[in-house]
Design an enzyme around this catalytic site. Sequence first.
Site, PDB file in Angstrom:
ATOM      1  N   TYR A 179       0.861  -1.190   0.000  1.00  0.00           N
ATOM      2  CA  TYR A 179       0.000   0.000   0.000  1.00  0.00           C
ATOM      3  C   TYR A 179       0.892   1.233   0.000  1.00  0.00           C
ATOM      4  CZ  TYR A 179      -3.251   3.599   1.505  1.00  0.00           C
ATOM      5  OH  TYR A 179      -3.996   4.743   1.571  1.00  0.00           O
ATOM      6  N   GLU A 181      -3.192   7.661  -4.231  1.00  0.00           N
ATOM      7  CA  GLU A 181      -3.136   6.371  -3.545  1.00  0.00           C
ATOM      8  C   GLU A 181      -2.989   5.214  -4.526  1.00  0.00           C
ATOM      9  OE1 GLU A 181      -5.904   4.671  -0.066  1.00  0.00           O
ATOM     10  OE2 GLU A 181      -6.790   4.428  -2.045  1.00  0.00           O
TER      11      GLU A 181
END
Length: 391
Positions: free
Chosen positions: A109, A199
């Site tokens: 992530y 993101e």
Amino acid sequence: MKMHEYQAKELFRKFGIPVPQGLVARTAEEAFGATKEIMGPPWVVKAQIHAGGRGKGGGVRIAQTPEDVKKAAKAILETPLVTKQTGPEGRKVNQVLVEQGVEIDRELYLAVVIDRAKAMPVLIFSSAGGMEIEEVAEKTPELVLKQLIDPGTGWMPYHARTPAYSLDPLPDPDTLKDLMSLMANLYRAFIALDCSLAEINPLVVTKDGKLIALDAKINIDDNALVRQKDLKALEDPTEKDPLDYKAEKYNLNYIRLSGNIGAMVNGAGLAMATMDVIKLAGAEPANFLDVGGGASEEMVTRGLEIILEDENVKAILINIFGGILRCDVLARGVLAGAEKTAIKVPLIVRLEGTNVEEGRKILQESNLKFMVARDMVEAAEMVTAQVKKTA
Ligand code: GDP
Ligand code: MN
């Protein structure tokens, strides 16, 4: 402003962040056709909506044949997609992204957001990327690393080194080097595009040690859109609340709320005070609507239209203190709005200030049905009594 995944991926590509090869399709046939140009099998068919959690909701499907790609696209396009971010009614999907399938070894992530308390961008990195990231953050927060970046000094190599070297096991040296330059590139994109969020989840390491942004999310700070005209042009109006969209088009400051009193006010301070008195009187506002201190007749009309289009509204309160916006202009705007859409709910008007007599006269001489309140408190009490009566 939110963006679609495929748009965010195109931007990532420009900043040297590797993404899978892909094509957007609006029909199942187009999706089928895309397989001729995209490497596969497997292919991945992904719903393009402004909401996350698509994987768990059936909005991300892996297909082994062009025929299966077509079926997957059809299934995604024909029923509204329900994810934990869409609400139970789901969201209609107008387009899918057909991509080359990637063999995943690890899911990481990576994101850059603003840390509001520190007033700095912060890089967020986790070795436990993928669809469970919210749970990871909640249950094992030690797996989520944060690296503040002082915008004054800018990017430093250690901003990437510290999170990257925390990986266990450590990837091979080339992958590690790629990861660190990818982090720097994401920060560069974040700054250059005036993002509020950039993101990648998951950022995958493939079986052959390559890094690929498998998902992409970019939000642009609305306040920067004046200098990001190219990005503004990417906006998809079908993803917005139609009332929000209309308000934006006519320069009205509008925020939809969950109550049932539609309020039209001029000036943000008066609008907030009006919401307060409505709440004090025991009711809930359906919106914050500031037509602006210097609103035109048309803006008043559009503002009233927006309130009338909101099905939750059971009574309307117009609270205007005429300054630059004169009460006669307001009155004409209200009449024009009421002409287009009949007002079927009680309307309470409180007018004060410049040209108030003329404004009242215009309203009284029309065939508009409304009640006059002498002051704000009375206006809030009257409008509350009306919704209590209909409830
Ligand atoms: P989200 O659920 O809306 O965040 O959609 P994502 O783009 O993150 O996709 C959800 C999940 O689908 C990912 O976490 C992956 O596990 C999986 N996925 C997406 N693309 C591929 C792919 O090319 N290959 C494989 N094996 N899995 C994929
Ligand atoms: Mn994702």
